[in-house]
Design a protein around this motif. Structure first.
Motif, PDB file in Angstrom:
ATOM      1  N   LEU A 147       2.078  -7.717  -9.653  1.00  0.00           N
ATOM      2  CA  LEU A 147       2.146  -7.393  -8.228  1.00  0.00           C
ATOM      3  C   LEU A 147       0.859  -7.765  -7.498  1.00  0.00           C
ATOM      4  N   TRP A 148      -0.258  -7.600  -8.175  1.00  0.00           N
ATOM      5  CA  TRP A 148      -1.550  -7.971  -7.593  1.00  0.00           C
ATOM      6  C   TRP A 148      -1.613  -9.485  -7.406  1.00  0.00           C
ATOM      7  N   ALA A 168       1.301  -8.173  -3.508  1.00  0.00           N
ATOM      8  CA  ALA A 168       2.140  -7.053  -3.084  1.00  0.00           C
ATOM      9  C   ALA A 168       1.400  -5.724  -3.128  1.00  0.00           C
ATOM     10  N   VAL A 169       0.309  -5.655  -3.902  1.00  0.00           N
ATOM     11  CA  VAL A 169      -0.485  -4.437  -3.982  1.00  0.00           C
ATOM     12  C   VAL A 169      -1.965  -4.785  -3.877  1.00  0.00           C
ATOM     13  N   ARG A 222       5.275  -6.623   2.725  1.00  0.00           N
ATOM     14  CA  ARG A 222       5.462  -7.393   1.494  1.00  0.00           C
ATOM     15  C   ARG A 222       5.306  -8.874   1.795  1.00  0.00           C
ATOM     16  N   CYS A 277       3.416   3.532  -4.940  1.00  0.00           N
ATOM     17  CA  CYS A 277       2.054   3.265  -4.474  1.00  0.00           C
ATOM     18  C   CYS A 277       1.952   3.167  -2.960  1.00  0.00           C
ATOM     19  N   ARG A 278       2.906   3.752  -2.254  1.00  0.00           N
ATOM     20  CA  ARG A 278       2.755   3.892  -0.796  1.00  0.00           C
ATOM     21  C   ARG A 278       1.560   4.805  -0.529  1.00  0.00           C
ATOM     22  N   ALA A 304       0.283  -0.046  -2.388  1.00  0.00           N
ATOM     23  CA  ALA A 304       1.166  -1.102  -1.909  1.00  0.00           C
ATOM     24  C   ALA A 304       0.679  -1.556  -0.540  1.00  0.00           C
ATOM     25  N   HIS A 319       8.873  -3.105 -11.117  1.00  0.00           N
ATOM     26  CA  HIS A 319       7.987  -3.612 -10.063  1.00  0.00           C
ATOM     27  C   HIS A 319       8.297  -2.900  -8.745  1.00  0.00           C
ATOM     28  N   GLN A 320       9.575  -2.803  -8.414  1.00  0.00           N
ATOM     29  CA  GLN A 320       9.989  -2.151  -7.172  1.00  0.00           C
ATOM     30  C   GLN A 320       9.568  -0.679  -7.156  1.00  0.00           C
ATOM     31  N   ILE A 350       5.862  -0.368  -6.407  1.00  0.00           N
ATOM     32  CA  ILE A 350       5.606  -0.557  -4.973  1.00  0.00           C
ATOM     33  C   ILE A 350       5.962   0.711  -4.208  1.00  0.00           C
ATOM     34  N   ASP A 351       7.102   1.302  -4.524  1.00  0.00           N
ATOM     35  CA  ASP A 351       7.519   2.529  -3.836  1.00  0.00           C
ATOM     36  C   ASP A 351       6.557   3.686  -4.108  1.00  0.00           C
TER      37      ASP A 351
END
Length: 116
Positions: free
Chosen positions: A82-83, A87-88, A35, A55-56, A31, A48-49, A52-53
């Motif tokens: 996301l890409w 976002a990632v 954002r 992939c910290r 991530a 999706h959320q 993101i969480d």
């Protein structure tokens, strides 16, 4: 039963393929620290959320799928979303030709053990 009809929750919006064909199960996802501003039509769902969480820290597509308990194909679609949104970050797997031969790694390990 009154009220609105129950709508099934569809994780990928009916899509079965990612917009990013280069995503491999060993691709690494992280991530981005901040954002990006998302367009109004880019609503992120719960998965999706969660990606993101998760992939910290750097995880492969396969690891993300395992953590979420989702099929690889579904995770590829979501990570592709996301890409596309920025976002990632996704790092491609190392090509086979650039990987060190297993025999060399074993020789290094033997050498390190002999240093004890």
């Amino acid at each position: 039963m009154s009220g609105s009809p129950v709508r099934p929750y569809v994780i990928t919006g009916g899509r079965s393929r990612s917009t990013r064909p280069e995503l491999a199960i060993e691709s690494l996802v992280s991530a981005l620290p901040e954002r990006p501003e998302l367009p109004d039509d880019a609503l992120l769902n719960r998965e999706h959320q969660r990606i993101i969480d998760l992939c910290r820290s750097l995880l492969s597509i396969a690891e993300v799928a395992a953590h979420l308990g989702l099929p690889l194909g579904v995770v590829k679609v979501l990570v592709g979303d996301l890409w596309d949104l920025g976002a990632v970050q996704v790092l491609p797997p190392v090509p086979q030709a650039e990987r060190l031969p297993t025999t060399l790694l074993e020789e290094v390990l033997v050498g390190l053990r002999q240093l004890r």
